[in-house]
Scaffold this active site. Structure first.
Site, PDB file in Angstrom:
ATOM      1  N   ASP A   8       0.609   9.722  -0.053  1.00 52.31           N
ATOM      2  CA  ASP A   8       0.041  10.799  -0.731  1.00 52.31           C
ATOM      3  C   ASP A   8       0.025  12.456  -0.654  1.00 52.31           C
ATOM      4  O   ASP A   8       0.301  12.624   0.737  1.00 52.31           O
ATOM      5  CB  ASP A   8      -1.168   9.396  -0.921  1.00 52.31           C
ATOM      6  CG  ASP A   8      -1.808   9.666   0.419  1.00 52.31           C
ATOM      7  OD1 ASP A   8      -1.379  10.759   1.420  1.00 52.31           O
ATOM      8  OD2 ASP A   8      -3.261   9.326   0.283  1.00 52.31           O
ATOM      9  N   CYS A  65       0.382   7.623   4.356  1.00 46.22           N
ATOM     10  CA  CYS A  65      -1.150   7.876   3.827  1.00 46.22           C
ATOM     11  C   CYS A  65      -1.663   8.852   4.796  1.00 46.22           C
ATOM     12  O   CYS A  65      -0.802   8.878   6.430  1.00 46.22           O
ATOM     13  CB  CYS A  65      -1.052   6.903   2.905  1.00 46.22           C
ATOM     14  SG  CYS A  65      -2.465   5.610   3.663  1.00 46.22           S
ATOM     15  N   THR A  67      -3.242   6.659   6.522  1.00 44.89           N
ATOM     16  CA  THR A  67      -4.098   6.299   8.105  1.00 44.89           C
ATOM     17  C   THR A  67      -2.568   5.338   8.000  1.00 44.89           C
ATOM     18  O   THR A  67      -2.525   4.386   8.656  1.00 44.89           O
ATOM     19  CB  THR A  67      -5.134   5.111   7.625  1.00 44.89           C
ATOM     20  OG1 THR A  67      -5.214   4.455   6.534  1.00 44.89           O
ATOM     21  CG2 THR A  67      -6.322   6.036   8.085  1.00 44.89           C
ATOM     22  N   HIS A  98      10.451 -10.160  14.032  1.00 36.57           N
ATOM     23  CA  HIS A  98       9.368 -11.572  13.651  1.00 36.57           C
ATOM     24  C   HIS A  98       8.648 -11.873  11.604  1.00 36.57           C
ATOM     25  O   HIS A  98       9.044 -12.607  11.803  1.00 36.57           O
ATOM     26  CB  HIS A  98       8.094 -11.337  14.675  1.00 36.57           C
ATOM     27  CG  HIS A  98       8.456 -11.612  15.842  1.00 36.57           C
ATOM     28  ND1 HIS A  98       7.267 -12.188  16.862  1.00 36.57           N
ATOM     29  CD2 HIS A  98       9.845 -11.154  17.030  1.00 36.57           C
ATOM     30  CE1 HIS A  98       8.504 -12.264  17.780  1.00 36.57           C
ATOM     31  NE2 HIS A  98       9.318 -11.654  18.043  1.00 36.57           N
ATOM     32  N   HIS A 133      10.924 -17.619  12.920  1.00 33.84           N
ATOM     33  CA  HIS A 133       9.969 -16.937  11.566  1.00 33.84           C
ATOM     34  C   HIS A 133      10.432 -17.114  10.402  1.00 33.84           C
ATOM     35  O   HIS A 133       9.631 -17.103   9.459  1.00 33.84           O
ATOM     36  CB  HIS A 133      10.815 -15.576  12.263  1.00 33.84           C
ATOM     37  CG  HIS A 133      10.145 -15.579  13.441  1.00 33.84           C
ATOM     38  ND1 HIS A 133       8.504 -14.869  13.785  1.00 33.84           N
ATOM     39  CD2 HIS A 133      11.280 -15.228  14.849  1.00 33.84           C
ATOM     40  CE1 HIS A 133       9.153 -14.605  15.551  1.00 33.84           C
ATOM     41  NE2 HIS A 133      10.287 -14.785  15.814  1.00 33.84           N
TER      42      HIS A 133
HETATM   43  C1  RB5 Z   1      -7.246  10.075   1.283  1.00 29.50           C
HETATM   44  O1  RB5 Z   1      -7.503  11.138   1.456  1.00 29.50           O
HETATM   45  C2  RB5 Z   1      -6.914   8.432   2.487  1.00 29.50           C
HETATM   46  O2  RB5 Z   1      -7.710   8.192   2.253  1.00 29.50           O
HETATM   47  C3  RB5 Z   1      -5.447   8.002   2.235  1.00 29.50           C
HETATM   48  O3  RB5 Z   1      -4.671   9.176   2.837  1.00 29.50           O
HETATM   49  C4  RB5 Z   1      -5.474   7.056   3.293  1.00 29.50           C
HETATM   50  O4  RB5 Z   1      -6.048   7.220   4.417  1.00 29.50           O
HETATM   51  C5  RB5 Z   1      -5.810   5.717   2.553  1.00 29.50           C
HETATM   52  O5  RB5 Z   1      -5.865   4.490   3.358  1.00 29.50           O
END
Ligand code: RB5
Length: 147
Positions: A8, A65, A67, A98, A133
């Site tokens: 993203d 993204c 996180t 695994h 596994h």
């Molecule tokens: C975008 O601001 C953020 O929410 C997205 O990149 C991500 O971290 C969502 O899980």
């Protein structure tokens, strides 16, 4: 390998760095976007790469993204996808050994550039161990089949 990559707006720069790194390693990379820094919705890109992996269009996927969490949750809704979020190289190795993860995900706001490269390298260099596994992965997909 043929690797699908998606991200993203939070991860455009890191995606470009990782795409170049994968190409330097000799892989073919299919970029599912985004390359725009305007705010967008990570499920769109998680789904695109998830479907590409599940259909065999690509061998595996890399999703990024902020996180790594939202985009991997979206990809995991596609039947056959096992997307794993990793912030360290040991987990990156083990999700292949695994869990036979077919997508690796991480967060551009969580890991630095060098660690991100090491994470994808550890994942790609690892080999699924099979054996005990297999049954566990089959159980995961049995849950999926009951939905
Ligand atoms: C975008 O601001 C953020 O929410 C997205 O990149 C991500 O971290 C969502 O899980």
């Amino acid at each position: 390998m043929k690797i699908g990559i998606g991200n993203d707006h939070a991860a455009v720069e890191l995606k470009q760095i990782i795409q170049s790194y994968l190409e330097e390693l000799g892989h073919e990379v299919v970029n599912y976007g985004t390359d725009a820094t305007e705010s967008c919705n990570y499920p769109e890109y998680g789904e695109k790469v998830g479907r590409a992996v599940a259909s065999g269009e690509v061998d595996c996927g890399v999703l990024i993204c902020g996180t790594g969490v939202g985009i991997s949750i979206a990809a995991n809704k596609v039947k056959g996808v096992r997307a794993a979020v990793c912030s360290d190289v040991t987990t990156a190795r083990l999700v292949k050994e695994h869990n036979n993860a077919n997508i690796i995900a991480f967060g551009a706001r969580i890991v630095g550039t060098e660690l991100a490269k090491d994470i994808v390298k550890a994942y790609l260099d690892a080999t699924y161990q099979g054996g005990r596994h297999d049954a566990r992965i089959a159980m995961i997909h049995e849950i999926e089949n009951q939905l």
